[in-house]
Design an enzyme around this catalytic site. Structure first.
Site, PDB file in Angstrom:
ATOM      1  N   LYS A 116       0.820  -1.218   0.000  1.00 11.43           N
ATOM      2  CA  LYS A 116       0.000   0.000   0.000  1.00 11.43           C
ATOM      3  C   LYS A 116       0.855   1.269   0.000  1.00 11.43           C
ATOM      4  CE  LYS A 116      -3.239  -2.917  -0.054  1.00 11.43           C
ATOM      5  NZ  LYS A 116      -3.841  -3.275  -1.356  1.00 11.43           N
ATOM      6  N   GLU A 200      -1.211   8.512   7.657  1.00  7.63           N
ATOM      7  CA  GLU A 200      -1.821   9.569   6.851  1.00  7.63           C
ATOM      8  C   GLU A 200      -2.909  10.264   7.645  1.00  7.63           C
ATOM      9  OE1 GLU A 200      -3.093   7.402   3.323  1.00  7.63           O
ATOM     10  OE2 GLU A 200      -4.990   6.864   4.253  1.00  7.63           O
ATOM     11  N   HIS A 235     -15.551  -3.184   7.735  1.00  4.91           N
ATOM     12  CA  HIS A 235     -14.863  -3.277   6.447  1.00  4.91           C
ATOM     13  C   HIS A 235     -15.439  -4.330   5.522  1.00  4.91           C
ATOM     14  CE1 HIS A 235     -12.283  -0.400   8.229  1.00  4.91           C
ATOM     15  NE2 HIS A 235     -11.935  -1.240   9.182  1.00  4.91           N
ATOM     16  N   ARG A 292      -8.502  -7.212  -8.879  1.00  7.11           N
ATOM     17  CA  ARG A 292      -9.332  -8.393  -9.141  1.00  7.11           C
ATOM     18  C   ARG A 292     -10.701  -7.953  -9.664  1.00  7.11           C
ATOM     19  NH1 ARG A 292      -9.688  -6.948  -3.712  1.00  7.11           N
ATOM     20  NH2 ARG A 292     -11.825  -6.487  -3.071  1.00  7.11           N
TER      21      ARG A 292
HETATM   22  C1  MV4 Z   1      -9.166   5.687   5.889  1.00  8.62           C
HETATM   23  C2  MV4 Z   1     -10.212   6.233   6.650  1.00  8.62           C
HETATM   24  C3  MV4 Z   1     -10.077   7.517   7.091  1.00  8.62           C
HETATM   25  N1  MV4 Z   1      -8.960   8.200   6.832  1.00  8.62           N
HETATM   26  N2  MV4 Z   1      -8.076   6.407   5.673  1.00  8.62           N
HETATM   27  C4  MV4 Z   1     -10.915   1.285   5.390  1.00  8.62           C
HETATM   28  C5  MV4 Z   1     -10.733   0.394   4.218  1.00  8.62           C
HETATM   29  C6  MV4 Z   1      -9.479   0.834   3.582  1.00  8.62           C
HETATM   30  N3  MV4 Z   1      -9.456   0.602   2.179  1.00  8.62           N
HETATM   31  C7  MV4 Z   1      -9.438   2.284   3.890  1.00  8.62           C
HETATM   32  N4  MV4 Z   1     -10.260   2.484   5.040  1.00  8.62           N
HETATM   33  C8  MV4 Z   1     -10.294   3.693   5.627  1.00  8.62           C
HETATM   34  N5  MV4 Z   1      -9.214   4.460   5.399  1.00  8.62           N
HETATM   35  C9  MV4 Z   1      -7.989   7.627   6.138  1.00  8.62           C
HETATM   36  N6  MV4 Z   1      -6.878   8.329   5.901  1.00  8.62           N
HETATM   37  C10 MV4 Z   1     -11.326   5.456   6.897  1.00  8.62           C
HETATM   38  C11 MV4 Z   1     -11.357   4.174   6.404  1.00  8.62           C
HETATM   39  C12 MV4 Z   1     -12.534   3.462   6.767  1.00  8.62           C
HETATM   40  C13 MV4 Z   1     -13.442   3.066   5.829  1.00  8.62           C
HETATM   41  C14 MV4 Z   1     -13.233   3.318   4.504  1.00  8.62           C
HETATM   42  C15 MV4 Z   1     -14.144   2.921   3.583  1.00  8.62           C
HETATM   43  C16 MV4 Z   1     -15.276   2.256   4.004  1.00  8.62           C
HETATM   44  C17 MV4 Z   1     -15.483   1.982   5.309  1.00  8.62           C
HETATM   45  C18 MV4 Z   1     -14.586   2.389   6.254  1.00  8.62           C
HETATM   46  C19 MV4 Z   1     -14.827   2.110   7.578  1.00  8.62           C
HETATM   47  C20 MV4 Z   1     -13.915   2.520   8.491  1.00  8.62           C
HETATM   48  C21 MV4 Z   1     -12.779   3.185   8.101  1.00  8.62           C
END
Ligand code: MV4
Length: 444
Positions: A116, A200, A235, A292
């Site tokens: 990542k 981040e 998630h 994918r």
């Molecule tokens: C984040 C975030 C807030 N700020 N990054 C969760 C899945 C992963 N692909 C990225 N995720 C997150 N990254 C920053 N900088 C919040 C999440 C996140 C989230 C993102 C998408 C859908 C659901 C979520 C649930 C909790 C946290």
């Protein structure tokens, strides 16, 4: 074109791939574990090979057995579906070294996007917007403190080898940073044998919006609009839709161009998804790229009428994209819900067992992607997805109305399911008004 393809998966996605193969006039080979002798993908495939005992490690994740099955069955390509080995670069490499075509991107693309930190770095070099933070792994507290002073609290610590929300820690107060950093590093080391983490800026109530792309091996790349997947629990996506209510025509074009630029930068081919989060001010930031075909691909298929799995197979067979960007038209609205064998009233506890009665909904604008049947016994060894129910309408209101009436018609007896939860969601004023973020379900 391929003559015979082995499908290295089970359940609804194995069926979905076999449907595409049949429509392309390609023979299909199913693999199955001893727990899946009576699974639907085995009966609808032209050939089938048992690859081992029920635990995934010994069957659907067992690379030597899957390669042997492909050899024995005389396949010329392997489709990994999603999950299992779909994003394992070693698998893709072994498949190709054994002389088969991997129906997916290059092993190098999978490996690069699996890291990542490397993914964020290369995407930012391509001009893809990313969140402020580190583009190198953070190892010491001093480094962490320096970056947090620069970008401000709150921040999120993520594992380089993580993704999909695994191994993430939010830091709200400076005094928590040291402990959280150490825990994150230790957990990452245990979970992924790779303790590298990055930091981040943390976005509090993001919306999850992802862009579907298709790229062939000749440098042609198109985007197929976005999917909004903000309704999740731990998630795990529960409901996805396309288009997103917060993405207008202009934004779609901009996001699509960004996604294409990113894919171009890494020489990507096959189907792929660029995942963004959108903050409350409407800014989009790249999170990760999924290499994918995704669970939620049907909503894109239903607003573009492009068969993503057939395209993926055609691309792997060195054919050129036959759709141009100008020909991609987003029409109507599609919503997908993931119906799981889980009890939403008991903390989503898995509910395996026998389907004692089954009635699938139908009628205009309804698609059911599922591998269950009346009398089917759900094995406890795999994920709990029973069916994806997809509703399509001329607009979002019609898609919602169709989804509601299809949920009311759907009958699954013998196991607990998430159908009642979706009835609540589809009737919730915030969902109906499109006021959703990744905390919608917590609030519900
Ligand atoms: C984040 C975030 C807030 N700020 N990054 C969760 C899945 C992963 N692909 C990225 N995720 C997150 N990254 C920053 N900088 C919040 C999440 C996140 C989230 C993102 C998408 C859908 C659901 C979520 C649930 C909790 C946290």
């Amino acid at each position: 074109m391929f003559k015979r393809v082995l499908v290295a998966n089970r359940g609804e996605i194995a069926l979905r791939v076999i449907y595409a193969l049949k429509e392309l006039g390609i023979e299909s080979v199913a693999i199955y574990s001893e727990a899946d002798k009576h699974a639907l993908h085995v009966s609808i495939a032209d050939y089938s090979v048992c690859v081992g005992p029920p635990p995934p490690q010994e069957s659907y994740l067992n690379i030597p057995r899957i390669i042997s099955a492909a050899e024995v069955a005389g396949a010329d390509a392997i489709h990994p579906g999603y999950g299992f080995l779909a994003e394992n670069p070693e698998f893709a490499e072994i498949v190709e070294k054994a002389g088969f075509t991997f129906i997916g991107p290059s092993p190098d693309s999978i490996r690069l996007m699996g890291d990542k930190i490397a993914a964020k770095k290369v995407m930012s070099e391509a001009g893809v917007p990313i969140l402020p933070g580190t583009l190198e792994p953070v190892s010491t507290y001093a480094e962490a403190e320096k970056i947090v002073r620069e970008i401000g609290l709150p921040v999120i610590i993520k594992a380089a080898a993580g993704g999909g929300g695994r191994g993430m820690r939010v830091v709200e107060k400076m005094e928590d940073l040291k402990a959280q950093l150490e825990t994150a590093q230790k957990e990452a080391e245990i979970a992924f044998s790779d303790g590298r983490v990055y930091i981040e800026k943390y976005i509090k109530r993001p919306r999850h919006i992802e862009v579907q792309i298709l790229a062939d091996k000749f440098g042609n790349i198109i985007h197929l609009g976005e999917r909004e997947c903000s309704i999740q629990r731990r998630h795990q996506k529960l409901l996805e839709e396309s288009p997103s209510v917060v993405v207008d025509e202009n934004t779609r074009e901009k996001l699509g161009e960004i996604a294409i630029r990113g894919a171009q930068k890494i020489g990507y081919y096959s189907a792929g998804t660029m995942e963004f989060i959108r903050d409350e001010n409407g800014n989009f930031y790249f999170m990760e790229m999924n290499t994918r075909i995704q669970v939620e691909h049907p909503v894109t298929e239903w607003v573009t009428m492009i068969d993503l799995v057939k395209e993926q197979i055609r691309i792997a067979a060195n054919e050129k994209l036959d759709v141009k960007q100008e020909e991609v038209e987003i029409k109507g609205h599609a919503i997908e819900v993931r119906i799981n064998a889980e009890d939403p009233d008991n903390n989503f506890a898995p509910s395996p067992g026998k389907i004692t009665f089954l009635h699938l909904p139908g009628g205009p604008g309804i698609r059911v992607d599922s591998a269950i049947y009346h009398g089917y016994v759900i094995p406890p060894h795999y994920d709990s997805l029973l069916a994806k129910l997809i509703a399509r309408g001329r607009d979002r209101d019609e898609a919602i109305a169709r989804m509601r009436r299809a949920l009311d018609e759907f009958i699954i007896e013998g196991v607990k399911t998430t159908i009642p939860l979706f009835k609540k969601i589809l009737n919730h004023p915030d969902f109906v008004n499109g006021v959703i973020d990744t905390r919608f379900l917590e609030r519900l």
